[in-house]
Design a protein around this motif. Structure first.
Motif, mmCIF file in Angstrom:
data_model
loop_
_atom_site.group_PDB
_atom_site.id
_atom_site.type_symbol
_atom_site.label_atom_id
_atom_site.label_comp_id
_atom_site.label_asym_id
_atom_site.label_seq_id
_atom_site.Cartn_x
_atom_site.Cartn_y
_atom_site.Cartn_z
ATOM 1 N N LEU A 17 0.795 -1.363 -0.122
ATOM 2 C CA LEU A 17 0.012 0.005 -0.097
ATOM 3 C C LEU A 17 0.732 1.357 -0.014
ATOM 4 O O LEU A 17 0.698 2.173 -0.749
ATOM 5 N N CYS A 20 2.813 1.831 -3.241
ATOM 6 C CA CYS A 20 2.063 2.013 -4.345
ATOM 7 C C CYS A 20 1.524 3.827 -4.344
ATOM 8 O O CYS A 20 1.444 4.364 -5.246
ATOM 9 N N ALA A 36 -3.158 0.052 -4.552
ATOM 10 C CA ALA A 36 -3.022 0.766 -2.921
ATOM 11 C C ALA A 36 -4.506 0.449 -2.380
ATOM 12 O O ALA A 36 -4.611 -0.007 -1.396
#
Length: 148
Positions: A17, A20, A36
């Motif tokens: 996450l 990204c 994400a």
């Protein structure tokens, strides 16, 4: 390394996450943001006993679905890739040809605000000096005109 990831899948998805989001912050192309977003629920899914291969499959499916169904809408709403300028306001305005336009040579035209532009006929027809025409498009610094 793989053993560590398999034992700490929540941290793995959190890392995905963050990576990204960082990539998206630098590119702003609306591609990695969907990964994400897909990684966010994966952090909580990783807390279950679901095998990593199924988590990965869910992540890929979520990412693809988000990319396919929400990216076009987001691009349209955020107007990414469209640099709209005031030049678009000239379309459909009248222009007075001040230098004759021929099939092989561009001419000149004066817009309503008094600015002289290079003009070209849309259908490569000759347009005499003093003719009133309509602007149908803009290509670079050339107005594409049509006889009224």
């Amino acid at each position: 390394m793989i053993k560590f990831i398999l034992e700490n899948t929540s941290w793995f998805w959190l890392t995905i996450l963050i990576i990204c989001v960082i990539i998206e912050a630098f590119s702003f192309m609306l591609t990695t943001i969907w990964a994400a977003i897909a990684a966010l629920p994966m952090i909580f899914i990783a807390k279950t006993n679901l095998p990593f291969k199924w988590q990965l499959l869910i992540f890929v499916i979520l990412t693809v679905l988000l990319l396919i169904f929400t990216r076009p809408f987001a691009i349209k709403k955020l107007k990414i890739g469209k640099n709209k300028t005031n030049i678009d306001a000239l379309i459909n305005q009248d222009v007075l040809v001040t230098k004759e336009v021929t099939e092989f040579e561009k001419g000149e035209g004066k817009t309503q605000n008094g600015v002289i532009w290079t003009v070209k006929s849309k259908d490569n027809a000759s347009i005499k000096e003093g003719t009133k025409c309509k602007i149908v498009a803009v290509e670079g610094n050339t107005l594409i005109i049509n006889n009224l």
